[in-house]
Design an enzyme around this catalytic site. Structure first.
Site, mmCIF file in Angstrom:
data_model
loop_
_atom_site.group_PDB
_atom_site.id
_atom_site.type_symbol
_atom_site.label_atom_id
_atom_site.label_comp_id
_atom_site.label_asym_id
_atom_site.label_seq_id
_atom_site.Cartn_x
_atom_site.Cartn_y
_atom_site.Cartn_z
ATOM 1 N N ARG A 149 0.870 -1.180 0.000
ATOM 2 C CA ARG A 149 0.000 0.000 0.000
ATOM 3 C C ARG A 149 0.905 1.228 0.000
ATOM 4 O O ARG A 149 2.119 1.116 0.076
ATOM 5 C CB ARG A 149 -0.922 -0.010 1.219
ATOM 6 C CG ARG A 149 -0.177 -0.038 2.546
ATOM 7 C CD ARG A 149 -1.118 -0.022 3.738
ATOM 8 N NE ARG A 149 -0.372 -0.304 4.956
ATOM 9 C CZ ARG A 149 -0.915 -0.406 6.154
ATOM 10 N NH1 ARG A 149 -2.203 -0.239 6.318
ATOM 11 N NH2 ARG A 149 -0.170 -0.658 7.205
ATOM 12 N N ASN A 187 -4.914 7.355 4.838
ATOM 13 C CA ASN A 187 -4.512 6.629 6.033
ATOM 14 C C ASN A 187 -3.020 6.837 6.265
ATOM 15 O O ASN A 187 -2.195 6.467 5.422
ATOM 16 C CB ASN A 187 -4.780 5.124 5.846
ATOM 17 C CG ASN A 187 -4.607 4.339 7.126
ATOM 18 O OD1 ASN A 187 -5.489 4.342 7.979
ATOM 19 N ND2 ASN A 187 -3.475 3.692 7.288
ATOM 20 N N GLU A 188 -2.697 7.483 7.362
ATOM 21 C CA GLU A 188 -1.296 7.665 7.776
ATOM 22 C C GLU A 188 -0.407 8.177 6.640
ATOM 23 O O GLU A 188 0.452 7.463 6.114
ATOM 24 C CB GLU A 188 -0.731 6.366 8.339
ATOM 25 C CG GLU A 188 -1.417 5.938 9.619
ATOM 26 C CD GLU A 188 -0.719 4.765 10.301
ATOM 27 O OE1 GLU A 188 0.045 4.048 9.636
ATOM 28 O OE2 GLU A 188 -0.959 4.567 11.503
ATOM 29 N N GLU A 337 -6.622 4.678 15.954
ATOM 30 C CA GLU A 337 -6.222 3.259 16.002
ATOM 31 C C GLU A 337 -5.374 3.046 17.238
ATOM 32 O O GLU A 337 -4.585 3.919 17.620
ATOM 33 C CB GLU A 337 -5.363 2.882 14.787
ATOM 34 C CG GLU A 337 -6.071 2.906 13.466
ATOM 35 C CD GLU A 337 -5.131 2.507 12.322
ATOM 36 O OE1 GLU A 337 -4.070 1.916 12.583
ATOM 37 O OE2 GLU A 337 -5.474 2.811 11.174
ATOM 38 N N GLU A 385 -0.869 -8.705 7.510
ATOM 39 C CA GLU A 385 -0.817 -8.473 8.961
ATOM 40 C C GLU A 385 -1.505 -9.586 9.752
ATOM 41 O O GLU A 385 -2.222 -9.327 10.722
ATOM 42 C CB GLU A 385 -1.429 -7.104 9.260
ATOM 43 C CG GLU A 385 -0.665 -6.011 8.537
ATOM 44 C CD GLU A 385 -1.153 -4.616 8.849
ATOM 45 O OE1 GLU A 385 -0.459 -3.908 9.588
ATOM 46 O OE2 GLU A 385 -2.225 -4.250 8.362
HETATM 47 C C1 GAL Z 1 -1.455 1.275 11.241
HETATM 48 C C2 GAL Z 1 -2.261 1.226 9.974
HETATM 49 C C3 GAL Z 1 -3.234 0.063 9.985
HETATM 50 C C4 GAL Z 1 -2.532 -1.194 10.405
HETATM 51 C C5 GAL Z 1 -1.924 -0.990 11.756
HETATM 52 C C6 GAL Z 1 -1.209 -2.199 12.290
HETATM 53 O O1 GAL Z 1 -0.303 2.029 11.063
HETATM 54 O O2 GAL Z 1 -2.971 2.424 9.795
HETATM 55 O O3 GAL Z 1 -3.794 -0.077 8.699
HETATM 56 O O4 GAL Z 1 -1.563 -1.516 9.472
HETATM 57 O O5 GAL Z 1 -0.982 0.045 11.654
HETATM 58 O O6 GAL Z 1 -0.467 -1.912 13.427
#
Ligand code: GAL
Length: 710
Positions: A149, A187-188, A337, A385
């Site tokens: 991504r 996202n980030e 998150e 993941e």
């Molecule tokens: C964040 C991300 C998520 C997922 C998560 C796992 O940085 O926005 O999509 O990857 O980490 O820790």
């Protein structure tokens, strides 16, 4: 300094290994009225518990089971869709939002609101195949590929066009949906691109900013090493090492480009969405690949992704990241998150201890978060993941952490009314700007000088006494603060200097620490020695700075201790500037008996410069001195070891959140009577709070002076 190094390593691990960094026009139909009207929205809770849910990864027949399990855990929102572009637009211009509508309706039936993430962090394969120019170019000149991504180029006009069209479809369909409460853009944000078209944009950006090459050449002192440019097209992209003016300009361009990248989607969402729907993006705490503060200015709410990674929660450094995020818009924020126990991307992916996830959630709320979302609900059965913490196992059943998260949900429901409308209100601010961070990091001069760890050392010292600290930019109005501490504020623009001078002249107490006020807006040297434009007000300056390979004793008003890594040797130029600390004698010789900290009263205000790298007892004594001198009156001297206090208030009442992160049980004697928000009945009051490890006690009392102390 050992502690500082450990912190630096821990932070580096957290930041550098942040998962997303590793990595892993047709006319839009409007929403069918019937679908939106089938259920009235439930009253929004004051505190939202949430989960990242990926309905596109599961058969629809499973959705209801998941949502029912969420509802049982008091989960009140899901964030959906932020990586679902290939399902939302399976081929160019052919959009399919019906499944997302059905997911939103299904959530609504379980009293679960929805935040929609626009999917631009994960372009589909058809897009990057058809438009390869939208793929990011790495620093080594290679083009990113599909398969992970964040492979997009944030400066690509074509990518922006496609991402905006996608966001527009979503906003037109769900912008008035009663069950959609907000939007997360992308996202980030993380990776820049370094190709020729980005370089051309950078050169145009420089032209707009500097006007003429003569101006740019003068301000960057390009006569040095014959860097003089006679055509804009000669200016390279430089990350490090390089001309300091070029480096800072690149980071400002990167930041402005993220801002315009975000605005591209934000504008189309805003044009189609109810004002009640917030628009945010999930930032990454101390991640400094762009100026987060600047990019946050266009949002209605700040949010960030709070991952501990390896080890246990460090309430000080983690608290500083919360306060930094809260400081961007100077109001409550969301934790978009956080880890349900463990992550999958750290060198050691240990879980948080039993009880620590709940303690951490309340730590978030204490720092001003109004929501905590667990990433993720259930892991996909394949994908990058698989090992990350979740609330359900691969078998679809609750895992051992689920009841702890359900406990948090029950707490949020119970304590929500007390916390509704409250915010963190601080008498003390720490100043932070990205310019200073970058400027020092490019030229640390002593590799052990870590600008972030320096900020956190001071933050921790003053927070331990004041119990509430804001972290804000030196450009914001400061008159609400009794004390403002600027750790290593290396770069201060003239406008920021004016803001700080006004603050002191109007009665505030400003404390500058090492390396402050050295650099101008172009990352060049001020001709007035540091603190540069503040030296006249201080009635003193840094006569010489020293990177240390030896320990120097320092003593005076704040006792005796060592200074390592760095020493600013101060001199006074005004008879009313007082010396607070002096360096002791060492074989180095230069610092013998020289001023290490000086201060000057200015009317009712005060300006202080601390040139020594204080630690331990002198650091704590300095913090105590400045808090007392500035008239900050915390109700506790210090709390029992391991116990943290967070205060949120409004005009009528205040809520105290006490958490014990230490292993030893503690009892806190309260200064007045409180009601216990989670366990109290019939208005009974308490005067003490007993806390075992990871216990959380939430207390409430009236605020007798509006917004002030009882
Ligand atoms: C964040 C991300 C998520 C997922 C998560 C796992 O940085 O926005 O999509 O990857 O980490 O820790």
């Amino acid at each position: 300094m050992i502690a500082r190094r450990q912190l630096a390593i821990a932070l580096a691990a957290t930041l550098l290994l942040a998962p997303s960094l590793r990595s892993h026009a047709a006319t839009a139909p409007t929403a069918p009225a019937a679908a939106q009207a089938d259920a009235a929205p439930a009253a929004p809770p004051a505190l939202y518990l949430g989960a990242a849910w990926y309905p596109e990864q599961w058969p629809e027949s499973r959705w209801d089971t998941d949502l029912a399990l969420m509802q049982q855990a008091h989960i009140r929102f899901v964030r959906v869709g932020e990586f679902a572009w290939s399902r939302l637009e399976p081929s160019e211009g052919h959009y399919d939002l019906d499944w997302l509508d059905r997911a939103i309706r299904a959530a609504q039936r379980h009293n679960i609101a929805v935040v929609i993430g626009t999917p631009s962090a994960a372009p589909p394969a058809w897009l990057t195949t058809e438009y390869p120019e939208t793929l990011r170019i790495e620093e080594d000149g290679k083009r990113a590929q599909h398969g992970n991504r964040q492979q997009f180029d944030w400066s690509s006009p074509k990518y922006r066009e496609l991402a905006r069209a996608m966001a527009e479809q979503e906003a037109r369909r769900f912008g008035h949906d009663p069950n959609v409460i907000g939007w997360q853009i992308d996202n980030e944000y993380a990776n820049a691109s370094y190709g020729p078209s980005t370089q051309a944009q950078f050169q145009n950006w420089l032209k707009a900013r500097y006007g003429t090459l003569d101006n740019l050449n003068a301000r960057w002192t390009t006569a040095y090493w014959s860097q003089t440019y006679n055509d804009w097209s000669q200016i390279p992209i430089e990350t490090k090492p390089g001309n300091p003016g070029l480096l800072i300009s690149w980071m400002r361009f990167v930041s402005d480009t993220w801002r315009s990248y975000q605005k591209n989607q934000l504008d189309v969402i805003r044009a189609n969405a109810d004002p009640r729907q917030f628009i945010t993006t999930n930032m990454m705490g101390f991640f400094n690949g762009y100026n987060n503060d600047l990019v946050a200015q266009d949002l209605t709410m700040a949010s960030w992704d709070d991952y501990v990674g390896t080890g246990q929660l460090n309430p000080v450094s983690n608290g500083a990241a919360h306060d930094l995020t809260r400081g961007f818009l100077r109001k409550n924020f969301w934790v978009m998150e956080t880890q349900p126990g463990s992550v999958n991307w750290s060198p050691d992916n240990n879980p948080l201890n039993k009880g620590e996830v709940r303690a951490m959630a309340w730590h978030d709320i204490g720092h001003g978060a109004d929501a905590v979302e667990y990433w993720q609900w259930r892991s996909a059965l394949n994908g990058q993941e698989e090992y990350h913490g979740t609330l359900l196992g691969a078998d679809g059943n609750p895992n051992p952490l689920y009841p702890e998260v359900a406990h948090i949900g029950a707490d949020f429901a119970k304590a929500g009314p007390a916390l509704a409308g409250t915010s963190v209100q601080s008498d003390v601010a720490i100043l932070h700007n990205y310019d200073s961070y970058w400027a020092i990091d490019w030229q640390r001069h002593n590799k052990a000088f870590d600008p972030l760890a320096t900020m956190i050392d001071w933050y921790g010292a003053v927070r331990a006494l004041a119990h509430s600290v804001d972290i804000v930019s030196p450009s914001v109005p400061l008159s609400q603060y009794k004390l403002v501490v600027a750790p290593a504020l290396n770069m201060i623009t003239e406008a920021q200097a004016r803001n700080l001078i006004d603050y002191v002249q109007n009665g505030g107490h400003l404390v500058l620490t090492q390396r402050s006020g050295m650099k101008n807006i172009d990352n060049g040297l001020y001709t007035q020695l540091q603190p540069g434009p503040l030296a006249d007000l201080l009635g003193g300056h840094v006569a010489q700075f020293y990177a240390l390979d030896t320990t120097i004793p320092v003593s005076g008003t704040w006792g005796t201790g060592p200074t390592k890594v760095w020493a600013d040797m101060l001199t006074t130029t005004s008879p009313d500037t007082k010396v607070l600390m002096r360096y002791g004698k060492t074989p180095l010789g230069w610092l013998d008996d020289q001023p290490a900290a000086i201060t000057r009263q200015v009317g009712k205000g005060r300006i202080t410069y601390i040139g020594a790298d204080l630690e331990g007892a002198p650091l704590a004594a300095a913090a105590k001195w400045m808090i007392a001198d500035a008239g900050v009156q915390p109700e506790f001297g210090t709390l029992p070891p391991g116990v943290d206090l967070y205060i949120r208030k409004d005009a009528t009442h205040e809520v105290w959140i006490l958490i014990n992160f230490g292993a030893a049980p503690q009892t806190v004697a309260l200064p007045t009577a409180f009601t216990n928000v989670l366990t109290g009945t019939g208005g009974a009051t308490v005067h003490t709070a007993a806390l075992k490890q990871y216990d959380v006690v939430i207390l409430q009392r009236p605020t007798s002076t509006p917004g002030g102390k009882p």
